[in-house]
Design a protein around this motif. Sequence first.
Motif, PDB file in Angstrom:
ATOM      1  N   PHE A  94       0.827  -1.198   0.000  1.00  0.00           N
ATOM      2  CA  PHE A  94       0.000   0.000   0.000  1.00  0.00           C
ATOM      3  C   PHE A  94       0.866   1.256   0.000  1.00  0.00           C
ATOM      4  O   PHE A  94       0.543   2.244  -0.678  1.00  0.00           O
ATOM      5  N   GLU A 110      -9.326   3.195   5.003  1.00  0.00           N
ATOM      6  CA  GLU A 110      -8.925   3.156   3.597  1.00  0.00           C
ATOM      7  C   GLU A 110      -7.965   1.999   3.350  1.00  0.00           C
ATOM      8  O   GLU A 110      -8.116   1.236   2.384  1.00  0.00           O
ATOM      9  N   ARG A 114      -8.625  -1.488   1.042  1.00  0.00           N
ATOM     10  CA  ARG A 114      -7.738  -1.866  -0.060  1.00  0.00           C
ATOM     11  C   ARG A 114      -7.219  -3.284   0.134  1.00  0.00           C
ATOM     12  O   ARG A 114      -7.139  -4.074  -0.811  1.00  0.00           O
TER      13      ARG A 114
END
Length: 420
Positions: A94, A110, A114
């Motif tokens: 990420f 978030e 993901r």
Amino acid sequence: MATTGAAEQRQLALQDLMDRYLISQADEPEAYRRVALHEGYLKAWFHERPRWRILSGRGVYRLERMPSQVLFHRGLPRLRSPLSYACLCWVLWFAETLVTTARDWFVISELAQRIATVSEGRFTLAERSHREALVQALQFLIDLGGLLLRDGDADRWVAGQDYLGEPPEVMYEFTEMAPRLLANFSYESLAVAVTADHGRRTAPPTGEEAPPLTRAWRALLLGPVFWKADDPEAFAALEANYEAVYRDLEASLGWQVELTSSFARIWRTTTARHAGAVLLDLYPDPGEEAEERHTRYLFHPILLLLGRCQEGVAAGRWSADADGAVAISAGELEDLLTELRSQHRPSWGAALGALSIAELVTVVLSEMRRMGLLRGPDRFGRCWLLPAAAGIRGRYVTRETGARRAPEPEQPQAQQIRLF
């Protein structure tokens, strides 16, 4: 001859890189100064031997250690589950994706979304244990200096506790160190790691191509024991170049190499940081309390168990194969630990003594694998004691008053082994 001046500083710099995940100028200015001063020498040293790179950034250095064998017992023991380790990898992935967004900050919801998308069902926000695994990975990165907690309460997020009617949220920010924690493995290596049997007798190759002597250097430096059966070609190269490797390692790092017919290992004869970790992981990872690992007493059942196994081999109950390994079932090891626990548990400390037999077996066998003394169990429940285990054993001795002392390691063939 004792090293002085520049030679001593280079030796310390090599040890600095070997002993740490990252070297930060802010946190360890002296170590950073040594590496910066001798950067050219250090890069050449690691390139010519294990072919490892020194990654550098603003105020940070890291040695990228690329293994040639897949050793499943090695890694980050503080991450207590495979999912925690997977979460660490996803978090670093990420971080790489954020490069295109020109920002370093993110919120945990978030990130979790993901990960849930790319994990193909392996991670889900609905499971509390999955949220805990993600927070463990994030906290590990914080302790390494790769991440900053900017706002919020991670425990509240794990528990799903609203605050003033708002869902819990946590904000983090990646530091410049985060990209230095990534390693560039080939797709072939990743395919090997994914499909390999974690309980197999020998360690499979990672697929990272390297000459035999380079692989030998990697096995020695990664340690703790280089078993011949894992890479016979590399072991043969080490045997052929043993004198040169011995002199090189002693001059460069002040360490010595022990070579037998079935294994090799490094003995750290200096008083560098973490020298005790060559045999036992006596030191906690960043941010981890030592008590969590039961490190003060864990060597007691390990030493006693090795003694019982050696007695069984001497009595003909088990025998060593051509590679020096002794096949023994996980059930037999559990039986021996059960017997030892019933006899000696009061001497193992409160935390270790309070473990159930199943928990004790898990902890002991895991540490023995990390020490390079054990492989397995495989899917049939078979384990293998490796040749290095034959030279270590312990027994309790008593003073005239009858007070019990910790188990003392016996000295095979005048070899000095200090475990505590």
